[in-house]
Design a protein around this motif. Structure first.
Motif, PDB file in Angstrom:
ATOM      1  N   ARG A 140      32.125  36.282  40.598  1.00  0.00           N
ATOM      2  CA  ARG A 140      32.850  36.790  39.427  1.00  0.00           C
ATOM      3  C   ARG A 140      31.962  37.615  38.506  1.00  0.00           C
ATOM      4  NH1 ARG A 140      35.474  30.932  37.753  1.00  0.00           N
ATOM      5  NH2 ARG A 140      37.109  30.814  39.373  1.00  0.00           N
ATOM      6  N   THR A 203      38.283  37.106  42.575  1.00  0.00           N
ATOM      7  CA  THR A 203      38.743  35.749  42.344  1.00  0.00           C
ATOM      8  C   THR A 203      40.118  35.600  42.954  1.00  0.00           C
ATOM      9  OG1 THR A 203      39.076  34.023  40.654  1.00  0.00           O
ATOM     10  CG2 THR A 203      39.861  36.232  40.122  1.00  0.00           C
ATOM     11  N   ASP A 212      42.286  33.854  35.135  1.00  0.00           N
ATOM     12  CA  ASP A 212      41.324  34.085  36.205  1.00  0.00           C
ATOM     13  C   ASP A 212      40.551  35.393  36.006  1.00  0.00           C
ATOM     14  OD1 ASP A 212      41.673  31.721  37.787  1.00  0.00           O
ATOM     15  OD2 ASP A 212      43.640  32.463  38.323  1.00  0.00           O
ATOM     16  N   HIS A 215      37.793  34.759  33.633  1.00  0.00           N
ATOM     17  CA  HIS A 215      36.556  34.228  34.209  1.00  0.00           C
ATOM     18  C   HIS A 215      35.653  35.377  34.677  1.00  0.00           C
ATOM     19  CE1 HIS A 215      38.298  30.364  33.829  1.00  0.00           C
ATOM     20  NE2 HIS A 215      39.089  30.422  34.891  1.00  0.00           N
TER      21      HIS A 215
END
Length: 314
Positions: A140, A203, A212, A215
């Motif tokens: 990420r 992700t 998400d 993140h």
């Protein structure tokens, strides 16, 4: 029961020794594993009156396989621990096992072993292993200012299915949404066919697109701005209108579709199966059309006393 579960199963090439000994033996061709684990608990993550045992088995494997693929790895093996009441029907366990094996095969892997115990309610814990095949893991933390944000797979349909099941109503033409909630269909090939083509961060969308992508933004030290027009889904909007619901809310915060969201170098043409939905910018956080969207960004397992929503898996 363990014999029954494993009878006639054929292991994928990544499993060198399957069930029958003290432990399995799984290949690690380049000396590394990608490893993840996830747990599903009855009436917290699934309901027996909403999903068949095959559906539950497929979902348990799919959400773990998606995590492995989101790292740029090919699923190679799964280990499953199953807790169930003593009066659980054999046919139920057969269906659960069949669903797990079917999804494991769709992901290109197999079930190498696990454990079976007695418990008060049905509990499924899956550990997944993945092979990077000599490549670098896609984390990420690689998004850069100027990158394109793109998604592979559908968004919001699992949330729509959950809304239908929760409401207990059945507007016309809901089978597609119900199926999306019961059995997610992560587009594994969309990632694994393109891991060397300019993706910078990745992700799977399990908790909600905003959560998400948040993140990725946090890990990469950047901001992400989404284009609401690029996220529209006319079919989902028609379903939401019949239910007096907000399709955008399903798409942005629903989660559980296990689509993939990533960032791509601006010099890269997006591969087939990927749709651009925004840009990486300087700053922090995730915005939609330049504005912060109010409310929750997605699923939180410990979000509060009333946070339990049967059907949500994360």
């Amino acid at each position: 029961m363990i014999e029954r579960i494993n009878r006639g199963r054929v292991q994928a090439s990544g499993v060198l020794l399957g069930p029958g000994d003290d432990a399995a033996l799984v290949a690690a061709p380049d000396g590394r594993f990608v490893v993840t684990t996830d747990m599903l608990v009855q009436d917290r993550h699934f309901r027996l009156d909403w999903s068949s045992p095959e559906d539950i088995g497929r979902k348990a494997i799919a959400q773990n396989a998606a995590d492995v693929v989101a790292m740029g790895a090919w699923p190679s093996a799964f280990v499953v621990a199953l807790g169930c009441p003593a009066d659980t029907a054999l046919e139920f366990v057969d269906g659960l096992s069949d669903g797990m094996w079917a999804e494991a095969a769709r992901a290109g892997a197999s079930i190498a072993g696990g454990d079976l115990v007695r418990s008060r309610e049905l509990v499924i814990s899956v550990t997944a292993f993945g092979d990077l095949r000599g490549g670098a893991a896609i984390t990420r933390a690689g998004a850069r200012v100027g990158d394109t944000v793109a998604v592979a797979g559908r968004l919001g349909w699992s949330a729509a299915g959950l809304a239908i099941l929760t409401a207990g109503s059945r507007p016309d033409d809901v089978a597609e949404a119900l199926a999306a909630h019961r059995v997610p269909q992560p587009p594994y090939a969309a990632v694994l066919d393109t891991v060397t083509t300019g993706v910078t961060a990745l992700t799977d969308v399990s908790d909600g697109l905003l959560a998400d992508l948040g993140h990725i933004a946090e890990s990469s030290g950047v901001a992400i701005d989404l284009d609401s027009a690029a996220l529209r889904d006319p079919a989902l909007e028609r379903l939401a209108a019949r239910m007096d619901a907000d399709a955008a809310q399903w798409i942005l915060t629903g989660g559980e579709d296990h689509a993939f969201a990533g960032t791509w170098s601006p010099e890269t043409d997006l591969p087939a199966g990927w749709t651009p939905i925004g840009r990486v910018c300087a700053g922090h956080g995730v915005t939609v059309d330049g504005a912060t969207r109010p409310g929750d960004a997605g699923w939180e397992s410990f979000g509060g006393v009333d946070s339990a929503v049967p059907g949500r898996s994360r």
